[in-house]
Design a protein around this motif. Structure first.
Motif, mmCIF file in Angstrom:
data_model
loop_
_atom_site.group_PDB
_atom_site.id
_atom_site.type_symbol
_atom_site.label_atom_id
_atom_site.label_comp_id
_atom_site.label_asym_id
_atom_site.label_seq_id
_atom_site.Cartn_x
_atom_site.Cartn_y
_atom_site.Cartn_z
ATOM 1 N N THR A 265 33.527 33.710 24.110
ATOM 2 C CA THR A 265 32.416 33.943 23.189
ATOM 3 C C THR A 265 32.908 34.466 21.847
ATOM 4 O OG1 THR A 265 30.976 34.430 25.065
ATOM 5 C CG2 THR A 265 30.217 35.136 22.902
ATOM 6 N N GLY A 266 33.882 35.355 21.885
ATOM 7 C CA GLY A 266 34.455 35.878 20.644
ATOM 8 C C GLY A 266 35.162 34.795 19.845
ATOM 9 N N GLU A 267 35.872 33.891 20.533
ATOM 10 C CA GLU A 267 36.543 32.800 19.826
ATOM 11 C C GLU A 267 35.531 31.868 19.157
ATOM 12 O OE1 GLU A 267 39.032 30.861 22.601
ATOM 13 O OE2 GLU A 267 40.447 32.541 22.832
ATOM 14 N N ILE A 268 34.428 31.577 19.865
ATOM 15 C CA ILE A 268 33.385 30.727 19.265
ATOM 16 C C ILE A 268 32.767 31.403 18.049
ATOM 17 C CG2 ILE A 268 31.151 29.638 19.687
ATOM 18 C CD1 ILE A 268 31.978 29.291 22.602
ATOM 19 N N LEU A 269 32.539 32.695 18.144
ATOM 20 C CA LEU A 269 31.973 33.439 17.019
ATOM 21 C C LEU A 269 32.919 33.397 15.824
ATOM 22 C CD1 LEU A 269 29.701 35.242 15.959
ATOM 23 C CD2 LEU A 269 30.933 37.213 16.906
ATOM 24 N N GLY A 270 34.225 33.482 16.089
ATOM 25 C CA GLY A 270 35.199 33.384 15.001
ATOM 26 C C GLY A 270 35.180 32.013 14.349
ATOM 27 N N GLY A 271 35.003 30.940 15.172
ATOM 28 C CA GLY A 271 34.923 29.603 14.594
ATOM 29 C C GLY A 271 33.673 29.420 13.756
ATOM 30 N N ILE A 272 32.549 30.005 14.184
ATOM 31 C CA ILE A 272 31.315 29.894 13.406
ATOM 32 C C ILE A 272 31.431 30.640 12.089
ATOM 33 C CG2 ILE A 272 28.852 30.492 13.402
ATOM 34 C CD1 ILE A 272 28.828 30.045 16.401
ATOM 35 N N SER A 273 32.155 31.721 12.086
ATOM 36 C CA SER A 273 32.283 32.519 10.859
ATOM 37 C C SER A 273 33.007 31.770 9.745
ATOM 38 C CB SER A 273 33.028 33.830 11.174
ATOM 39 O OG SER A 273 34.353 33.557 11.607
ATOM 40 N N ILE A 274 33.740 30.707 10.099
ATOM 41 C CA ILE A 274 34.414 29.923 9.060
ATOM 42 C C ILE A 274 33.392 29.293 8.113
ATOM 43 C CG2 ILE A 274 35.912 27.919 8.671
ATOM 44 C CD1 ILE A 274 37.241 28.507 11.326
ATOM 45 N N PHE A 275 32.216 28.942 8.660
ATOM 46 C CA PHE A 275 31.180 28.301 7.852
ATOM 47 C C PHE A 275 30.254 29.315 7.185
ATOM 48 C CE2 PHE A 275 32.377 25.466 11.298
ATOM 49 C CZ PHE A 275 32.669 24.295 10.613
ATOM 50 N N TYR A 276 30.620 30.561 7.184
ATOM 51 C CA TYR A 276 29.768 31.594 6.573
ATOM 52 C C TYR A 276 29.536 31.344 5.083
ATOM 53 C CZ TYR A 276 28.062 36.124 5.011
ATOM 54 O OH TYR A 276 27.325 37.124 4.430
ATOM 55 N N PRO A 277 30.541 30.885 4.302
ATOM 56 C CA PRO A 277 30.253 30.629 2.876
ATOM 57 C C PRO A 277 29.188 29.562 2.656
ATOM 58 C CG PRO A 277 32.618 30.764 3.256
ATOM 59 C CD PRO A 277 31.964 30.732 4.597
ATOM 60 N N ILE A 278 28.933 28.735 3.662
ATOM 61 C CA ILE A 278 27.933 27.673 3.490
ATOM 62 C C ILE A 278 26.533 28.208 3.728
ATOM 63 C CG2 ILE A 278 27.160 25.436 4.358
ATOM 64 C CD1 ILE A 278 30.029 24.815 5.080
#
Length: 334
Positions: A265-278
């Motif tokens: 779950t933490g790894e998925i959350l880290g991957g989602i955070s990459i799109f935070y600037p969008i």
């Protein structure tokens, strides 16, 4: 007469100018009027997706939906459906269901008929083989079977002279020897053909290896060429620019996800955070580290102008390095 000709030419000129202006107006509309899109994705038990692509104040629109496992794609003009792209699939699905229903009804009717026949006391007919076994054997004085009569007829005259067996044995022995000789030469010829085919196969295999090596060397040389590297760099720059224009301008929603593995779950959350600037703070993400769950409600809006793609193509075509790569791919000379 001259005035009439000038008047006709004037009318033709006005018509051609109006037609040219209309074509120019249509071209400007296609280039500068944006194509807008909006979509919504919901996941609460079943997945539901609704999207609409429209152009020129919804004069032309393409609604797309996926709900309860059914896909719907339509083309509308002024709000009127002119083409249902999934109509054929719906007809096939309905025909399949109707055929399945009819098959089940036929099987049910057959079972009911069998049950009615059994209830009326009707017994199936005996097998023909069993009837034959149950027939009584013929008593003395009756005619013998036909097989015995045929055997008696084939017995022939006992005083007829028999052929010479030794001559027949010699002829059969010679025939067997000749057949063995033919079979030997046939196998020898077949072996020779196989060796020739093996030789040709090996030669073709070697030619393929040589062509593969040459193609690899040509491709390596092509990719290492300075013009190719510049063309690929320019193309990648334009692709990133195009993706930036295609990305939605507005994103809103919530996402609630989780797995039984907290680390995953933490790894998925880290991957989602990459799109935070969008999506910035417009999308709320709630991770669940205790149970497996996936729910959410996401809506997007965006637009795109055809003039952007036209300018990208124009800039790429003006690049001589891109034209060089294009000619190499199409078989031209560099």
């Amino acid at each position: 007469m001259l005035h009439v000709i000038l008047f006709l030419l004037k009318i033709i000129g006005i018509f051609l100018a109006a037609l040219l202006g209309l074509l120019l107006l249509i071209l400007l509309l296609l280039l500068f009027v944006p194509v807008r899109y909006r979509g919504r994705l919901q996941k609460e038990g079943e997945l539901a997706v609704r999207t609409r692509v429209s152009w020129f104040l919804h004069v032309v629109s393409v609604p797309i939906s996926f709900q309860k496992g059914v896909l719907s794609v339509k083309i509308k003009l002024f709000g009127i459906t002119v083409k249902n792209l999934t109509e054929d699939e719906e007809e096939i699905r309905r025909d399949t269901k109707e055929l399945s229903r009819r098959t089940k009804d036929a099987a049910k009717e057959e079972e009911e008929q069998i049950e009615k026949a059994e209830g009326a006391g009707m017994e199936p007919k005996a097998n023909l083989a069993e009837e034959a076994r149950e027939r009584p054997e013929p008593e003395d004085g009756e005619h013998p079977p036909k097989e015995e009569e045929a055997a008696d007829e084939d017995a022939g005259d006992p005083w007829e002279e028999e052929p010479d067996k030794n001559e027949d044995e010699k002829e059969s022995r010679i025939k067997r020897i000749l057949q063995k000789i033919k079979a030997f030469f046939r196998k020898l010829f077949s072996f020779w053909e196989k060796m020739k085919n093996l030789k040709y196969t090996f030669r073709r295999f070697c030619d393929k290896i040589k062509r593969g090596i040459k193609k690899y060397q040509d491709t390596k040389e092509f990719l290492q060429d300075e013009r190719t590297r510049k063309a690929l760099g320019h193309a990648w720059k334009e692709v990133k620019h195009l993706i930036g224009r295609l990305l939605p301008k507005k994103i809103r929603g919530e996402l609630h996800f989780g797995t039984q593995d907290p680390a995953l779950t933490g790894e998925i959350l880290g991957g989602i955070s990459i799109f935070y600037p969008i999506f910035m703070d417009n999308v709320k993400v709630y991770p669940n580290f205790e149970q497996s769950i996936l729910e959410g409600d996401l809506s997007v809006k965006g637009s795109f102008r055809a003039v952007t793609a036209a300018l990208i193509l124009w800039r790429l075509w003006r690049d001589k390095n891109v034209r060089y790569v294009y000619r190499r791919f199409t078989g031209g000379r560099g």
